[in-house]
Structures are given as structure tokens and as C-alpha cells.
Design an enzyme around this catalytic site. Structure first.
Site, PDB file in Angstrom:
ATOM      1  N   GLY A 705       0.826  -1.201   0.000  1.00 26.75           N
ATOM      2  CA  GLY A 705       0.000   0.000   0.000  1.00 26.75           C
ATOM      3  C   GLY A 705       0.859   1.249   0.000  1.00 26.75           C
ATOM      4  O   GLY A 705       2.030   1.213   0.359  1.00 26.75           O
ATOM      5  N   GLU A 708      -1.214   6.376   2.277  1.00 25.28           N
ATOM      6  CA  GLU A 708      -0.996   7.196   3.471  1.00 25.28           C
ATOM      7  C   GLU A 708       0.420   7.769   3.542  1.00 25.28           C
ATOM      8  O   GLU A 708       0.621   8.937   3.863  1.00 25.28           O
ATOM      9  CB  GLU A 708      -1.217   6.345   4.732  1.00 25.28           C
ATOM     10  CG  GLU A 708      -2.428   5.433   4.704  1.00 25.28           C
ATOM     11  CD  GLU A 708      -3.716   6.120   5.131  1.00 25.28           C
ATOM     12  OE1 GLU A 708      -3.662   7.304   5.506  1.00 25.28           O
ATOM     13  OE2 GLU A 708      -4.775   5.474   5.065  1.00 25.28           O
TER      14      GLU A 708
END
Lengths: 755, 206
Positions: A705, A708
Site C-alpha cells: 500500500g 498514506e
């Protein structure tokens, strides 16, 4: 690593394909929730309290209800006594806990009538004392927001080693405080929800990151089964965490629609969006850090006050920087989660990690400079590397080992790119003119996704493929990347794949789009569903090609016998002969312990110019080095890094929500005063993404990922660069020109004007 | 005032001709985009309502005539009366640019322009930029560079780019940055938006 990728012979994954929905997005055809019109749909408006803390004494809606064109009015009496997601009591409450909280809502035939009706609602309040500061809120005698006090639960404590003893063993210990105030963090699209009832079936279109969470909340509010609530979020105009859980607006829309027996659209204004969505929670972080002469980071003691505001959709807190990024044998973190009369808080890009990175990586820089150490060398000496211990449970004992961790390589590659060696040997050294230049670094990390993920992949009779998933594409281009995974796994061209995002009725349960999880977790579910499809296709093809299924391969939309390419069947023909669609099922449950050992690191390097006459900080060059595992789509990766970096930088410049101490009202709930960056505020051309070569273990095709992480290091990196340029240390964001000039004056005079 | 003939000026297609000529062939065009005739929209008012006005404007080459509340913004008129939802409401305060459309060649914030102010104007929205299936070079450039993430501001970015490049065909990067600085992109795809603008400038010369 490159060899491993080559061996896998990827054809779709790793390319830089344009988004598969690009035409919709550049022609205005992409339908966001606010673009939907239903026959007979009413307009909803919300009445909001202007008091930061009050109790409703009486509420008279009779005049509003009598106004022609008004079809429904609701107050706290209509709200189910079922808590909304998070800890917020109910959709509408008798006690108002922040200025801007909803107290009533109206549905009417048009906006003008709805607004007029709001003015006809008579509310009498008992005004209560309020508190805005988290440290004040936990003192005896502070106004109490909840019967059990302002401190939520017990302080969250994590310890490893023996901190008290360890500080005595250190050669140097410093203590500092770093402060991030409450900040805005929304997207371009304000919250909007459309509710439609057909009997006991509710359909709700929402601008949300997590349709299944919204569904779960609504089934609870209205005592319905999952099958009776359909949530749809097709195109979402940005989320950044503010739409990552259920919120009051969806329930208010559904209550109004049920009462009016008509569809209802509740569209928040920008001001409502700023006040009544999620804000980035304020953090005040006290850091005590101790080192040994041999450059070992020996002990760290972190105490943090987390200002959660009146309500939150998820318990606030720091991230994992103190625990996971450096080895730090002796560590204690204590977090006080405090309620005050400020607006809602909740996850916002990076959640508590940007605030924590600001504190920890500023403190790292401060002590390195005090010791005369090279901050990069100091970090490389102490940073956790692949194979180092990690707490599998996140906070417990370090019972696991890091896998595919490349923090060290992020630092090394970033340092090489910016030319770390040319930084000022001592802060401000040689910077004699009015403009001082310097270089700074900050390091960060974060885990990936986890939880329940699901997807369905179908292969139609013509060989075309559809991916169904109930997470959303909030701008991370998950429609594209998940389709690329399906195309790669099945063995068809990306052009033959389409994705249906964000619809709970057509896709299995999936947590949502937050926490670096869509690609990592939902992507694995898509991969599993696509494998299921491929197996079924091979089972169908085997008798047709007179081969066993294990001997078949599917590439470029053609099934072949591996050993004899002349025996082949185009997928389209195969599917027509099969005469039944293929439906692939993909459901993945990743435990925290499983995902926690694989993390994504990043290192940011920035060169700044501090104008000592005006206080302006200019970004001259910015290197964002990140581990994304195997990039699924290189353009998407770079787009995320560039955008996330600017969002992190925005926190250094503006976006603080300011509140009037006299009444607790927000003073700048608009773009003009919050000043999110325009194209002129930061020169995006100076941002250079570095994608560190790596392949993960658990994500689809080794992807990790990314959403963020790029937002984490900006504040610390800039603060450290400003110090290297000028010798002033900034410990509160945003870094205003006034702050810079004040710090420079203190530096000249040796007199501190700060309390 | 409701005169059927005035509803369909010569340069526009009449509803009947449009239906006869092309609507079936170009099935992609939704019925909501059809210009409404005055008879369908406007019963002859016995007493004129001072809070309502008749606006006439050409949007994406099609003439419209509608009676609307005076308070209707151009953005509301486009989105709610003409079902042209490409322009977005991001702030309703002229502070973000998501609502940008082109009025008589100039990019304006349609959220703070009253529809009655645009009476008689030629309006271009994102829906009118492509020619049939052929994307405008600016749209091609935004795809080429992926000059967007969530896409909510994209219509506005593209319309500002259109007005700007029509005025300044060969801009420098800094001129482009200034021209686009009234359009927020919260995803901060600014690097790619700028690249898209510069590429569009080259494509439009070709």
C-alpha cells in the site's frame, strides 16, 4: 529482485496504463453522488448549533412543519437510540458538544423552502461551559462532555525494556514538545448522501470510502438485514480518511426519506464539510530521547495528548513511528485520548503518523545535531532493517520479524539523489545572505491494510471481464489497478476488463478504502477471484483441447497447451462454447499479526530556502523515496507520491482550523482562510518520486500500500531543513512567516518570547 | 412572452429537427439534454412573478430558454435545469474552481454567477468540449499525463485551461501555473495538471 520480476514475466502489472475510467473523468460523464437526480427527490438541510456546548431545553418544529413544501422535519426525538459508528452517541443528540453539531434536519421540495424551514425551528438551549484544550480537559473541574469524563478509556501505554534505567545509561538526553493543532483534511467533494426507501429496503448513495461500513451502520440504525440496505459509492471526489467510516449525514438522509416517503438528497456545504466531517486531530507530543556516545538510540519516552474533539469515528492516536521505525531498545509511549468541544475527528491521511513523524523525526534530528552527528548516519545506525524484530500484534512484545523491509534503502537512495553531502555541516554555516538554504530528512513507515476483503470477478460469454468490489475508487485509481490485477491473473488484455466499484449489493463484504488497504487486501481478493476464474476456464478448456487442466496456460486472451502452442482456443470462443458465465469468488481475511510484519517505508529529503527578511520558507527540491513493493501501475504510484507529498507539505504551511476562545466557533471554515495549496503555493515540479525497487510477500504480485505514507514526513523534513538552513527549530505547525521571524529574532537576541 | 419561435433561434437545432435528424443515430445523448420548448416549460403566466425571470442562453451550441428563480446560480442552472453535471459544487464561494465554465470566452466560477447574468451568453461546459467521440486535445493531454486523481476538480481544471490556451496559445510554465491557480486540486495532482496544460498547448497547435 529484478530477476524475480523478469521470471514472473508480467505483461499488465508494472506498466503505466492510463486509468481505465479516464474518459469519464475528463468529459464530465463520471457521475458523483451529487450528480444523481431521482424522481420526486427532496432537498435536505441541517440546522446546526452555534454553541460549543449546550443542552437542548426545548425544540419546536411546528412552524417549520406547517410551511408549504416541507415534507419532513427530524430532531433528536426521531433519531434511533443506536450509536453511530465510532463513539458518537446518536445521529442527533440532546446535548450539543461542538459549534456546528446538527440539531435538526428538514426535507423540502426545494432548497429555498428547506432553508426557510430551518429558520422557523425554535430551539432553546441551556448553554454549558466548554473546553477546547486537551490538557485543560483532563484537569479537575473541567467541563465534562460525557458522564464518564473527557478522558476516553485508559491511557494507551506501550513499553519495552526499562526506560527509567535506560535514560540513566544515556550520554545525552533531551526533552521537547511538538504540537500539531486541529487541521482540515477533506477532499474537493463535500459529503453528500441520497436515501431512497422502497418498502423496507433502503438504497443509499454516499460519498464514502467504505460502503460496507456505512451499510453496517444503517442496518444497526434501522434494525435491518444487510440484504435490506444497499450502499453505492461509484465515483468519490476524494476522501483522505474523512469519509472512511459511517457518519451522521447518511442516517439523517435515511431518516428524512423514511418520514417523507420520498427520496432525499443531503448535500453538505463546504462549511458543513469542514465542521462536520473528520478533522485531523490535534496532537501535543512530549518526547524524551536519549542516546549513547556510540550513536545508539537507547531510550525514548513519548507522552501524547490526542484531542479527539467532541466525537470521533475511530479512536485517535499516534501511529507506529516510535515503536516500529527505530530499534529503540527502551521505549514507553503513553497516549491520552481526550474529548473537547471541538469538531469531530477521525482518520485523515496517515491518521496519527504525520503528527508522530513530526515529533519523533524532529527529536531525532535535534539530538543528532546536539551530538554533532550526521542525521542520516544516525538514522541508518538505528533504523529497523529486514529481519529485525517487530510486534506482530502491533503493540505487544516484539515476537515477529520484519519481511521485505527497505527503510535503509529508502534513506540511501534519497540521500544520494538530493546530494546529502552538500548540506551545511553546521546549521546555517556559510548561509550569510538574507536567504539561507539547508537540507533536511525525515523517515517514516506504515503497515498495509488487513481485515476482511472480498471481490467477485466474472468472465462473460464474450470473454470480457468485470471486477466487482465494494471498496471505492476515491482517486487512487483502484478501478484501474484492481482491473490490472484481474487482467494479469486471468491472462487477458486490460482493455477487456471493467470494474464496478463501491456497490454493496453486487460485491462481497470489503472493509473499505483506507489504511493502505485497497491494493494490498482487496487486491488480493481480486487476485484470488481471478485465479478462481482461470481454474474454471481451464476446467472447461481441458476436454476441448484434449489436455489436462494443469497443462494449460492463458495469455493475451487465448488458452493454449503449454507444450504445444498449436493447440489453442481464444477465450471468447471458449466462453461461447461453454455457454455459462464464469464467476470467480475471492475472499481474504488477513489477521493483524499476519500483515503487521510487512511494512512500507519512506524517506523524504528536502532542500529549503528560508528568507530571513520575510520569514518565507521555499521548497527548492523535494525527494520522496518510497517502498511500494511491486508497483502495479507506475503512473498511479508516482501520482500518489506527488499528491501525498504536497498534502504533507500543506500541513507546514496552512490548514490549521482556528477557534474563537470566547465561544469555541471555528473562525476559518472556508477555503480562503484555510488555504489548502493551489498550484502556486508549492512548485510541484520540484517533487521527485523515487520508487525503491522491491517486491513484497503478501500483497498481490508483491504490491504494498502507498496512499498514506507520502503524507507522513513533510512536517519533520521541512523543520529539519529549516534548522540546517538557519539554526532555528520549529516545533509547531503550520510554520507561519511570523513563527519563522519570531524564531529568528530569538536566535539573534537569545530571548525567548514563547511561554 | 412565451413565443415558440423565439425558443429555437436559427443557429440552433429545433427540437423536432433534432429528434428527426440525429437523436436516434446518436443514442448516447440523453433526453435530459434536449432543449425544452416554451410550451412544455412555461404556461402563460397571468401575473408575472418578480422573483422569477426568463433566461435565454446558448450552452454547448444549443439554445435554451427557461423561466427560473432569480436566485438560481449558473451552476444550479446547468446542473439542475439542464442536467449538465460536469461542473461541480466544491465550495459555492468562488474559492475552489470546481464549477468553472466558459462564458463568452472567459472562464468564470459558475457558483457565484447568477444564471440571469448569463442571459444572452454563449456558455461552454465540459460536456461541450469533445466533438462527438473525438476528445478535445486538452482532454487527451489530461489523459496522457493522468492529470487528475479523484476527478472532482477536473472539469474545472480543463475549462480553465481551455479559456487560458485560447487566450495564450504558447504559455510558459509559470504563466500556466498562474492561470490555473484559481482551481484547487486537493489530491494535488498539480505536477500532472501542469504537464497536461503544456502538452495541450502543443497539441492544439498541431
Amino acid at each position: 529482485m529484478a530477476q524475480q520480476q523478469g521470471a514472473r514475466n508480467l505483461t499488465v502489472v508494472g506498466t503505466a496504463s492510463p486509468p481505465i475510467d479516464a474518459v469519464e473523468r475528463v468529459t464530465g460523464q463520471a457521475k458523483y453522488v451529487g450528480d444523481i437526480e431521482l424522481p420526486g427527490m427532496l432537498v435536505a438541510k441541517v440546522l446546526r448549533a452555534r454553541h460549543a456546548h449546550a443542552r437542548i431545553v426545548s425544540l419546536d418544529t411546528s412552524r417549520a412543519e406547517a410551511l408549504p413544501g416541507v415534507k419532513a422535519v427530524i430532531t433528536h426525538k426521531d433519531a434511533p437510540k443506536v450509536p453511530i459508528w465510532g463513539n458518537r452517541t446518536y445521529a442527533l443528540n440532546e446535548q450539543v458538544r461542538f459549534a456546528g453539531e446538527a440539531v435538526a434536519a428538514v426535507a423540502a421540495v426545494d432548497e429555498e423552502t428547506a432553508e426557510k424551514a430551518l429558520r422557523l425551528i425554535d430551539v432553546k438551549y441551556e448553554v454549558l461551559k466548554f473546553v477546547l484544550d486537551p490538557e485543560e480537559a483532563v484537569k479537575p473541574g473541567a467541563p465534562q462532555l460525557f458522564p464518564d469524563g473527557n478522558l476516553e478509556g485508559q491511557p494507551r501505554v506501550l513499553t519495552r525494556g526499562d526506560v527509567e534505567r535506560a535514560f540513566a545509561e544515556c550520554d545525552r538526553v533531551i526533552e521537547r514538545v511538538y504540537h500539531c493543532p486541529t487541521m482540515w483534511s477533506g477532499g474537493m467533494e463535500p459529503r453528500v448522501a441520497i436515501a431512497q426507501w422502497e418498502g423496507n429496503k433502503l438504497t443509499l448513495w454516499a460519498s464514502t470510502q467504505a460502503p460496507c461500513r456505512v451499510q453496517t451502520n444503517l442496518t444497526g440504525q434501522f434494525n435491518l438485514a444487510d440484504s435490506q440496505v444497499r450502499v453505492i459509492a461509484s465515483y468519490v471526489g476524494g476522501g483522505f480518511g474523512t469519509k472512511s467510516a459511517a457518519h451522521v449525514d447518511e442516517t439523517i438522509a435515511a431518516l428524512l426519506a423514511r418520514k417523507a416517503r420520498r427520496p432525499v438528497k443531503l448535500q453538505y456545504s463546504r462549511e458543513e464539510e469542514i465542521l462536520d466531517s473528520n478533522t485531523r486531530f490535534e496532537t501535543r507530543v512530549y518526547v524524551k530521547i536519549g542516546v549513547k556516545r556510540d550513536m545508539t538510540l537507547h531510550a525514548m519516552d513519548v507522552k501524547a495528548y490526542i484531542n479527539q474533539g467532541a466525537y470521533h469515528v475511530r479512536l485517535g492516536g499516534l501511529g507506529n513511528q516510535a515503536t516500529h521505525i527505530y530499534k529503540t531498545p527502551h521505549l514507553r509511549t503513553v497516549q491520552y485520548r481526550v474529548h473537547t468541544n471541538l469538531p469531530n475527528t477521525g482518520p485523515t491521511r496517515g491518521v496519527g503518523d504525520p503528527q508522530e513523524t513530526f515529533a519523533i523525526d524532529s527529536a531525532m534530528d535535534e539530538i543528532a545535531n546536539e551530538m554533532g552527528w550526521d542525521p542520516v548516519e544516525f538514522r541508518l545506525k538505528n533504523v529497523k532493517r529486514n529481519g529485525d524484530p517487530i510486534a506482530r500484534g502491533g503493540t505487544g512484545p516484539e515476537d515477529g520479524r520484519l519481511v521485505t523491509q527497505v527503510t535503509d534503502r529508502c534513506i540511501e537512495e534519497g540521500a544520494a539523489r538530493i546530494g546529502w553531502a552538500r548540506r551545511n555541516a553546521a546549521p546555517g554555516a556559510g548561509q550569510t545572505g538574507p536567504k539561507a538554504r539547508g537540507i533536511g530528512v525525515a523517515v517514516t513507515e506504515r503497515g498495509n491494510g488487513g481485515g476482511l476483503a472480498g471481490a467477485t470477478v466474472t468472465v462473460n460469454l464474450d470473454g470480457s471481464v468485470v471486477v466487482f468490489y465494494a471498496s471505492t475508487d476515491i482517486g487512487t485509481h483502484s478501478r484501474t489497478t484492481l482491473s490490472m490485477i484481474a487482467a494479469e491473473t486471468i491472462g487477458v488484455a486490460l482493455a477487456s476488463v471493467r470494474a464496478v466499484a463501491g456497490d454493496t449489493e453486487v460485491a462481497p463484504y470489503d472493509g473499505g478504502s483506507y489504511g493502505n488497504r485497497v491494493l494490498y487486501s482487496t487486491g488480493r481478493a481480486v487476485d484470488a477471484a481471478a485465479r478462481d476464474c482461470r481454474e474454471q476456464i481451464f476446467a472447461t478448456a481441458a476436454p476441448m483441447l484434449k489436455a489436462s487442466a494443469a497443462d494449460l496456460e492463458l495469455r493475451d486472451g487465448v488458452v493454449r497447451v503449454k507444450a504445444d502452442a498449436s493447440r489453442s482456443l481464444p477465450l471468447r470462443e471458449l466462453m461461447q462454447r461453454r455457454g455459462r458465465s464464469v464467476v470467480g469468488d475471492g475472499n481474504v481475511a488477513q489477521s493483524q499479526a499476519e500483515v503487521n510484519v510487512e511494512r512500507a517505508a519512506g524517506a523524504h529529503f528536502v532542500e529549503v530556502e528560508v528568507d530571513r527578511e520575510t520569514g518565507k520558507i521555499r521548497i527548492l527540491r523535494y525527494i520522496s523515496a518510497h517502498d511500494v513493493g511491486q508497483p502495479i501501475n507506475r503512473t498511479v504510484v508516482e501520482n500518489q507520491i506527488e499528491g501525498g507529498t504536497i498534502q504533507g507539505l500543506a500541513l507546514t504551511q496552512a490548514e490549521e482550523m482556528r477557534f474563537d476562545p470566547r465561544d469555541g466557533r471555528c473562525l476559518n471554515a472556508n477555503f480562503l482562510d484555510l488555504k489548502p495549496p493551489t498550484m502556486l503555493d508549492f512548485d510541484a515540479r520540484v517533487i521527485e518520486p523515487i520508487v525503491v525497487d522491491n517486491v513484497g510477500e503478501q500483497g498481490p504480485y508483491g504490491a504494498k500500500g502507498l496512499g498514506e505514507n507520502p503524507c507522513h514526513p513533510g512536517m519533520a523534513a521541512v523543520a529539519n531543513a529549516v534548522y540546517n538552513a538557519s539554526g532555528i527549530r520549529l516545533r509547531r505547525v503550520p510554520f507561519t512567516r511570523a513563527d519563522v521571524l519570531r524564531a529568528l529574532a530569538e536566535q539573534r537576541t537569545g530571548v525567548s518570547r514563547t511561554a | 412572452m412565451a413565443d415558440d419561435d423565439r425558443d429555437t433561434p436559427d443557429h440552433s437545432v429545433s427540437r423536432r429537427a433534432f429528434l428527426k435528424g440525429g437523436a436516434l443515430a446518436t443514442g448516447a445523448i440523453g433526453s435530459t439534454l434536449l432543449p425544452e420548448t416554451a410550451e412544455a416549460q412555461l404556461p402563460i403566466a397571468t401575473e408575472p412573478d418578480p422573483r422569477r425571470s426568463v433566461v435565454e442562453m446558448t450552452v454547448n451550441g444549443v439554445a435554451y430558454r427557461k423561466e427560473i428563480p432569480n436566485r438560481t446560480t449558473l451552476l444550479q442552472f446547468l446542473r439542475e435545469h439542464l442536467a449538465l453535471t460536469g461542473a461541480k459544487m466544491g465550495c459555492d464561494r468562488a474559492q475552489c474552481g470546481a464549477c468553472t465554465v466558459i462564458v463568452n470566452g472567459r472562464n468564470v466560477y459558475s457558483c457565484t454567477t447568477l444564471a440571469v447574468e448569463a442571459t444572452g451568453a454563449e456558455v461552454l461546459t465540459i460536456e461541450g468540449l469533445a466533438t462527438g467521440d473525438a476528445l478535445h486535445p486538452i482532454q487527451q493531454a489530461f489523459i496522457q499525463h493522468t492529470g487528475f486523481q479523484c476527478g472532482f476538480c477536473t472539469s474545472g481544471q480543463i475549462m480553465t485551461t481551455k479559456a487560458f490556451l485560447d487566450r495564450v496559445p504558447h504559455p510558459t510554465e509559470d504563466e500556466a501555473r498562474r492561470a490555473l491557480s484559481g482551481n484547487l486540486c486537493r489530491c494535488a495532482a498539480y505536477k500532472r495538471i501542469l504537464e497536461s496544460v503544456m502538452t495541450a498547448s502543443r497539441l492544439m497547435q498541431a
